[in-house]
Design an enzyme around this catalytic site. Sequence first.
Site, PDB file in Angstrom:
ATOM      1  N   GLU A  79       0.824  -1.198   0.000  1.00 55.80           N
ATOM      2  CA  GLU A  79       0.000   0.000   0.000  1.00 55.80           C
ATOM      3  C   GLU A  79       0.864   1.256   0.000  1.00 55.80           C
ATOM      4  O   GLU A  79       1.779   1.395   0.800  1.00 55.80           O
ATOM      5  CB  GLU A  79      -0.949  -0.002   1.200  1.00 55.80           C
ATOM      6  N   ARG A  89     -18.293  -0.247   4.994  1.00 55.52           N
ATOM      7  CA  ARG A  89     -19.380  -0.904   4.256  1.00 55.52           C
ATOM      8  C   ARG A  89     -20.031  -1.992   5.107  1.00 55.52           C
ATOM      9  O   ARG A  89     -21.208  -2.312   4.937  1.00 55.52           O
ATOM     10  CB  ARG A  89     -18.839  -1.488   2.951  1.00 55.52           C
ATOM     11  N   CYS A 142      -8.325  -1.633   7.952  1.00 53.86           N
ATOM     12  CA  CYS A 142      -6.942  -1.687   7.461  1.00 53.86           C
ATOM     13  C   CYS A 142      -6.408  -0.279   7.185  1.00 53.86           C
ATOM     14  O   CYS A 142      -5.332   0.091   7.650  1.00 53.86           O
ATOM     15  CB  CYS A 142      -6.858  -2.557   6.209  1.00 53.86           C
ATOM     16  N   HIS A 165      -1.344  -5.522   2.203  1.00 55.26           N
ATOM     17  CA  HIS A 165      -2.541  -6.352   2.101  1.00 55.26           C
ATOM     18  C   HIS A 165      -2.173  -7.705   1.509  1.00 55.26           C
ATOM     19  O   HIS A 165      -1.373  -7.779   0.565  1.00 55.26           O
ATOM     20  CB  HIS A 165      -3.589  -5.680   1.215  1.00 55.26           C
TER      21      HIS A 165
END
Length: 213
Positions: A79, A89, A142, A165
């Site tokens: 990342e 979500r 995350c 990730h």
Amino acid sequence: MILLTGFEPFGGESTNPSWPAARAAAGLLRAEGLDAQAVELPCVFGEAIRVLAAALEEHRPELVICAGQAGGRPRISLERIAINCDDARIPDNAGNSPVDRPVVGGGPAAYFSTLPVKAALAALLAAGIPAEVSQTAGTYVCNHVFYGLMHALRLRPGTRGGFVHIPYEPAQLPPGSPVPSLALEQLTEALAVVVRSTLATTTDLSIPAGALH
């Protein structure tokens, strides 16, 4: 000292490979003579950063790599950037569902990883591990931890950190599933490769690894 973190399971899963991979990678690095520790983080907004902050205070690491599961991604994702936005979500493990809230009130819009993501990418590919530089860590726990880490490290000059990730491991999927996965041994080695390449790199490589969309 090297600090690796992974997450507890979330979203109804019974396991989260980021934690066994981080724990095994720390053991692998210790066997190579490096001082490495692993800490499991809760998948809970706010609490995850508090546990991470306590680990930073206890271990005083020079390198921090946080790992999390990105189910469905086919590669190790290095990342590049953490954004100051929580937008869940699905609820976290405590039932929290923040929407359009800052990770840190008044904090900057984003932080860049201080890992040499391009050098780590090259090292992973050379080791035969599928990898990419990712431009988004999402807006769930995350990214929350990634942003919290980089916000904390601004007060710890000389300490580098970032987020990785990882895909599912095969045991999480039904037999014959087309969803991508990597063996836990590969996930473990991937985190160790990122550590080794970071320790060996002071100036990152300048190679293309961007995204068109």
